[in-house]
Design an enzyme around this catalytic site. Structure first.
Site, PDB file in Angstrom:
ATOM      1  N   LYS A 116     -37.650  26.346 -28.787  1.00 44.56           N
ATOM      2  CA  LYS A 116     -39.619  26.736 -29.373  1.00 44.56           C
ATOM      3  C   LYS A 116     -40.493  27.742 -28.044  1.00 44.56           C
ATOM      4  O   LYS A 116     -41.149  28.638 -28.501  1.00 44.56           O
ATOM      5  CB  LYS A 116     -40.166  25.950 -29.751  1.00 44.56           C
ATOM      6  CG  LYS A 116     -39.522  25.324 -30.405  1.00 44.56           C
ATOM      7  CD  LYS A 116     -40.174  23.719 -31.256  1.00 44.56           C
ATOM      8  CE  LYS A 116     -39.118  22.612 -32.559  1.00 44.56           C
ATOM      9  NZ  LYS A 116     -37.934  22.452 -31.909  1.00 44.56           N
ATOM     10  N   GLU A 185     -47.939  21.877 -26.266  1.00 44.93           N
ATOM     11  CA  GLU A 185     -48.761  22.650 -26.954  1.00 44.93           C
ATOM     12  C   GLU A 185     -50.071  21.588 -27.055  1.00 44.93           C
ATOM     13  O   GLU A 185     -49.975  20.810 -27.353  1.00 44.93           O
ATOM     14  CB  GLU A 185     -48.266  23.295 -28.429  1.00 44.93           C
ATOM     15  CG  GLU A 185     -47.812  22.149 -29.192  1.00 44.93           C
ATOM     16  CD  GLU A 185     -46.477  23.192 -30.365  1.00 44.93           C
ATOM     17  OE1 GLU A 185     -46.452  24.410 -30.326  1.00 44.93           O
ATOM     18  OE2 GLU A 185     -46.884  22.725 -31.022  1.00 44.93           O
ATOM     19  N   HIS A 220     -44.062  12.475 -37.296  1.00 46.06           N
ATOM     20  CA  HIS A 220     -43.846  13.959 -36.821  1.00 46.06           C
ATOM     21  C   HIS A 220     -42.296  14.316 -38.174  1.00 46.06           C
ATOM     22  O   HIS A 220     -41.896  15.614 -37.397  1.00 46.06           O
ATOM     23  CB  HIS A 220     -42.886  14.188 -35.286  1.00 46.06           C
ATOM     24  CG  HIS A 220     -44.508  14.129 -34.450  1.00 46.06           C
ATOM     25  ND1 HIS A 220     -45.717  14.831 -34.428  1.00 46.06           N
ATOM     26  CD2 HIS A 220     -44.408  13.139 -33.359  1.00 46.06           C
ATOM     27  CE1 HIS A 220     -46.573  14.303 -33.365  1.00 46.06           C
ATOM     28  NE2 HIS A 220     -45.899  13.478 -32.957  1.00 46.06           N
ATOM     29  N   GLU A 260     -42.186  28.289 -39.473  1.00 48.65           N
ATOM     30  CA  GLU A 260     -42.882  27.384 -39.570  1.00 48.65           C
ATOM     31  C   GLU A 260     -44.558  27.697 -38.928  1.00 48.65           C
ATOM     32  O   GLU A 260     -44.737  28.180 -37.373  1.00 48.65           O
ATOM     33  CB  GLU A 260     -42.952  25.666 -38.865  1.00 48.65           C
ATOM     34  CG  GLU A 260     -41.142  25.926 -39.346  1.00 48.65           C
ATOM     35  CD  GLU A 260     -40.696  23.998 -39.041  1.00 48.65           C
ATOM     36  OE1 GLU A 260     -41.732  23.667 -38.641  1.00 48.65           O
ATOM     37  OE2 GLU A 260     -40.336  24.390 -39.956  1.00 48.65           O
ATOM     38  N   GLU A 272     -42.803  28.004 -34.983  1.00 43.92           N
ATOM     39  CA  GLU A 272     -41.615  27.841 -34.634  1.00 43.92           C
ATOM     40  C   GLU A 272     -40.938  28.341 -35.610  1.00 43.92           C
ATOM     41  O   GLU A 272     -41.133  29.166 -37.291  1.00 43.92           O
ATOM     42  CB  GLU A 272     -40.681  26.911 -33.764  1.00 43.92           C
ATOM     43  CG  GLU A 272     -41.086  25.724 -35.745  1.00 43.92           C
ATOM     44  CD  GLU A 272     -39.741  24.802 -35.197  1.00 43.92           C
ATOM     45  OE1 GLU A 272     -39.215  24.064 -34.797  1.00 43.92           O
ATOM     46  OE2 GLU A 272     -40.463  23.911 -34.945  1.00 43.92           O
ATOM     47  N   ASN A 274     -37.288  27.843 -37.321  1.00 43.86           N
ATOM     48  CA  ASN A 274     -35.848  26.909 -37.721  1.00 43.86           C
ATOM     49  C   ASN A 274     -35.122  28.667 -37.785  1.00 43.86           C
ATOM     50  O   ASN A 274     -34.825  29.028 -39.487  1.00 43.86           O
ATOM     51  CB  ASN A 274     -35.701  26.525 -38.502  1.00 43.86           C
ATOM     52  CG  ASN A 274     -36.920  25.217 -38.033  1.00 43.86           C
ATOM     53  OD1 ASN A 274     -36.641  25.476 -36.708  1.00 43.86           O
ATOM     54  ND2 ASN A 274     -38.145  24.540 -38.782  1.00 43.86           N
ATOM     55  N   ARG A 276     -32.198  27.833 -39.676  1.00 41.77           N
ATOM     56  CA  ARG A 276     -30.788  27.139 -40.733  1.00 41.77           C
ATOM     57  C   ARG A 276     -31.878  27.191 -42.127  1.00 41.77           C
ATOM     58  O   ARG A 276     -32.801  27.661 -42.272  1.00 41.77           O
ATOM     59  CB  ARG A 276     -30.680  25.842 -39.654  1.00 41.77           C
ATOM     60  CG  ARG A 276     -32.026  25.637 -39.724  1.00 41.77           C
ATOM     61  CD  ARG A 276     -31.785  23.656 -39.096  1.00 41.77           C
ATOM     62  NE  ARG A 276     -32.403  22.756 -38.423  1.00 41.77           N
ATOM     63  CZ  ARG A 276     -33.615  22.754 -39.120  1.00 41.77           C
ATOM     64  NH1 ARG A 276     -33.724  22.358 -40.459  1.00 41.77           N
ATOM     65  NH2 ARG A 276     -34.514  21.321 -38.676  1.00 41.77           N
TER      66      ARG A 276
END
Length: 615
Positions: A116, A185, A220, A260, A272, A274, A276
């Site tokens: 990330k 972050e 999360h 995202e 980020e 992903n 996949r």
């Protein structure tokens, strides 16, 4: 052309990929640990290969063993699913080096986006330096650079908590992903988690298949997702599409991926990419009428996507069913899943079936239930109703939370954000068992006993049975009469071993009963039958710390020994179960008088871990 495909994964995602392969005429190969030998994904595959061991590090995270399994089974392609090695560039290379087709993006794209921190740099962003964080930066989010699924993430609102959060996140990330790198972050309390599904081929075509809102998260971990993300201004939506396509093209991406964002105050902040398939991909499939797994396979075979992508229609909502107990701190639950059926009209993606055992080694998600309808209102209502009528006999689940969340005004009116559960979790998880469930359970248990002389001409005291649910005890009283079973305040219309009908204030109510040992399921209420005379030997000394679930002791606090002085709330023991670490803390200021726990020890729920004697 792919003829035989191995899925380097387990459970729900393996079963979902096998379903598409069956439609395409592709033979399937499952892999399994010893703990998964009889799991559903091994039963539905054409063949299965054993990976000796039980823990993920010994099995599903062993890329070398998985490649050998693919070659031994005659597979010519490997699909990684999600989690485990799905975003591991070295594994992707090993698959390709073995002459197998990799169903995923190029290893270079995985490397560029898997970290990330590197992904943010690629998008022209930079994370905070942990050493430079000040009180003015709070709250911040400590986040694992690799992996996802809520592992290695901690929200920090007090600067003094930052060092401990960094240590915990590093340890959890190293355990889950084999990489302890974390970063910091800014954490926006009231943002929305919005993502864009992308699909790219090897010929330069990129599809941006709409938005998804995944704002309802606990710890999360996403709980409820939907497509499209409701209420986004058209200009912001177009900005999200443009940023998602930019990220996709920046790494010459191929296949399915997700970009995202955190959306707040009309702005889109990149989080980020992903590299996949996502857990929540079914809502996009329902809205766009595509099979993303089938498209992944076609892209891997070299086929080009049509220049014009499909158009969206309607709305879809997905809920994740987890085996976890809200009354016990959301501890993951294990045991036999005796019965699991959902009503017609919704989609079920699961890796479980009736009679399967939910163990301690893997994620506690049982299934995803997805509802589609022409409008959001209809889809949300359909999903809530289906979950409410779902038969779930076995470990305690989060089903009640899902139903209440879907019916909460803030969600039905699309006013939610990532702080939804921070505001509402307590109210949404307050126990609300059906007040007549204990009586229905008692009447079902008493069925047929009156014929052996249970009633008398002389008045006698009622029969009383005791049950526990959501940490509270309830009593149910009834009598045997000449005409059958009776109870105060209701009319017993019917009392059988599996169905009880009560008339309450002139309205008949039906109760379906199922009993497994001392566990009784009455419609959606789960009861535990209590003995008439509690066992006095079951009591523990005051200050006893018991394992809240089966698992493995993975850490003890530094220098922790018997006789040590501890403070209330101080973390003492870390227990790992179902891919999550759980901290056991001191209940009070005092002295540690016993410490049976030891690193590496496997424990059952209720096992004594330590005793803290209060000062």
């Amino acid at each position: 052309m792919i003829s035989t495909l191995l899925v380097a994964n387990r459970g729900e995602i393996a079963c979902r990929i096998f379903r598409t392969c069956a439609d395409l005429g592709i033979r399937t190969v499952a892999i399994h640990s010893d703990a998964d030998e009889g799991a559903l994904h091994t039963r539905v595959a054409d063949t299965a290969v054993r990976l000796p061991g039980a823990a993920p590090a010994e099995t599903y995270l062993r890329g070398d063993l998985i490649v050998k399994a693919a070659l031994a089974a005659g597979a010519d392609a490997v699909h990684p699913g999600y989690g485990f090695l799905s975003e591991n560039a070295d594994f992707a290379r090993a698959v390709r080096d073995a002459g197998l087709v990799w169903i995923g993006p190029p290893p270079e794209a995985i490397e560029a986006m898997a970290s990330k921190t590197r992904a943010k740099e690629l998008m022209g962003l930079a994370p905070l330096d942990a050493e430079d964080v000040t009180a003015a930066d709070l709250p911040v989010l400590v986040k694992a650079a690799a992996g996802g699924g809520g592992r290695g993430m901690r929200v920090v609102r007090d600067l003094a908590e930052l060092p401990g959060a960094l240590e915990d996140a590093r340890a959890e990330a190293a355990s889950a992903f084999g990489d302890g790198e974390v970063f910091v972050e800014p954490y926006l309390e009231n943002g929305r988690h919005v993502e864009v599904q992308v699909l790219a081929d090897t010929h330069g075509t990129v599809w941006t298949l709409g938005t998804r809102d995944c704002s309802l998260q606990r710890r999360h971990q996403k709980v409820i997702e939907e497509a499209p993300a409701p209420g986004l201004p058209p200009a912001l939506t177009e900005q999200l599409y443009a940023l998602a396509e930019r990220a996709t093209r920046a790494v010459s991406y191929e296949g399915a991926g997700t970009v995202e964002f955190l959306v707040a105050d009309g702005r889109a902040l990149f989080l980020e990419m992903n590299t996949r398939l996502q857990v929540e991909h079914p809502v996009t499939e329902e809205v766009f009428g595509v099979d993303l797994v089938a498209e992944q396979i076609r892209v891997a075979e070299g086929h080009a996507l049509p220049a014009e992508q499909p158009a969206p229609r309607g709305h879809a909502v997905e809920a994740r069913l987890y085996a976890e107990d809200p009354a016990r701190g959301w501890a993951p639950q294990t045991g036999t899943l005796h019965r699991f059926t959902v009503p017609d009209g919704v989609r079920l993606d699961t890796g479980c079936a009736d009679g399967d055992t939910i163990g301690v080694h893997y994620d506690p998600m049982l299934a995803k239930v997805i509802a589609y309808a022409p409008t959001r209102t209809e889809a949300v209502r359909r999903l809530a109703g289906a979950l409410e009528r779902t038969a779930l006999h076995g470990p305690v689940t989060n089903r009640d939370l899902l139903v209440r969340s879907l019916r909460h005004p803030e969600f039905t009116e699309a006013r939610m954000d990532t702080g939804f559960y921070d505001r509402h979790l307590t109210a949404l998880t307050e126990p609300a068992p059906d007040p007549y469930a204990p009586l229905a359970a008692a009447l079902a248990d008493a069925h047929g006993r009156s014929r052996f002389g249970g009633w008398r001409n002389v008045p006698s005291g009622p029969q009383v049975k005791r049950y526990e649910t959501a940490g509270e005890e309830h009593e149910a009283a009834y009598r045997h009469t000449r005409t059958g079973l009776a109870a105060e305040g209701v009319r017993v219309v019917h009392a059988g071993p599996h169905l009880v009908v009560l008339e309450v204030d002139g309205v008949q109510r039906k109760f379906e009963i199922a009993r497994y040992g001392d566990r009784v399921h009455v419609n959606a209420t789960v009861l535990t039958a209590l003995p008439r005379f509690p066992d006095p030997t079951a009591e523990h000394a005051p200050g006893s710390l018991l394992a809240p679930m089966p698992g493995t002791v993975v850490r003890l606090a530094e220098g922790l020994t018997e006789g040590a002085e501890v403070k209330a709330g101080q973390p003492l023991i870390w227990l790992e179960a179902m891919k999550m670490e759980h901290r056991i803390t001191a209940p009070t200021d005092g002295t540690l008088t016993a410490l049976p726990a030891a690193v590496g020890r496997q424990v059952e729920m209720g096992t004594l871990l330590a005793v803290v004697e209060s000062k």
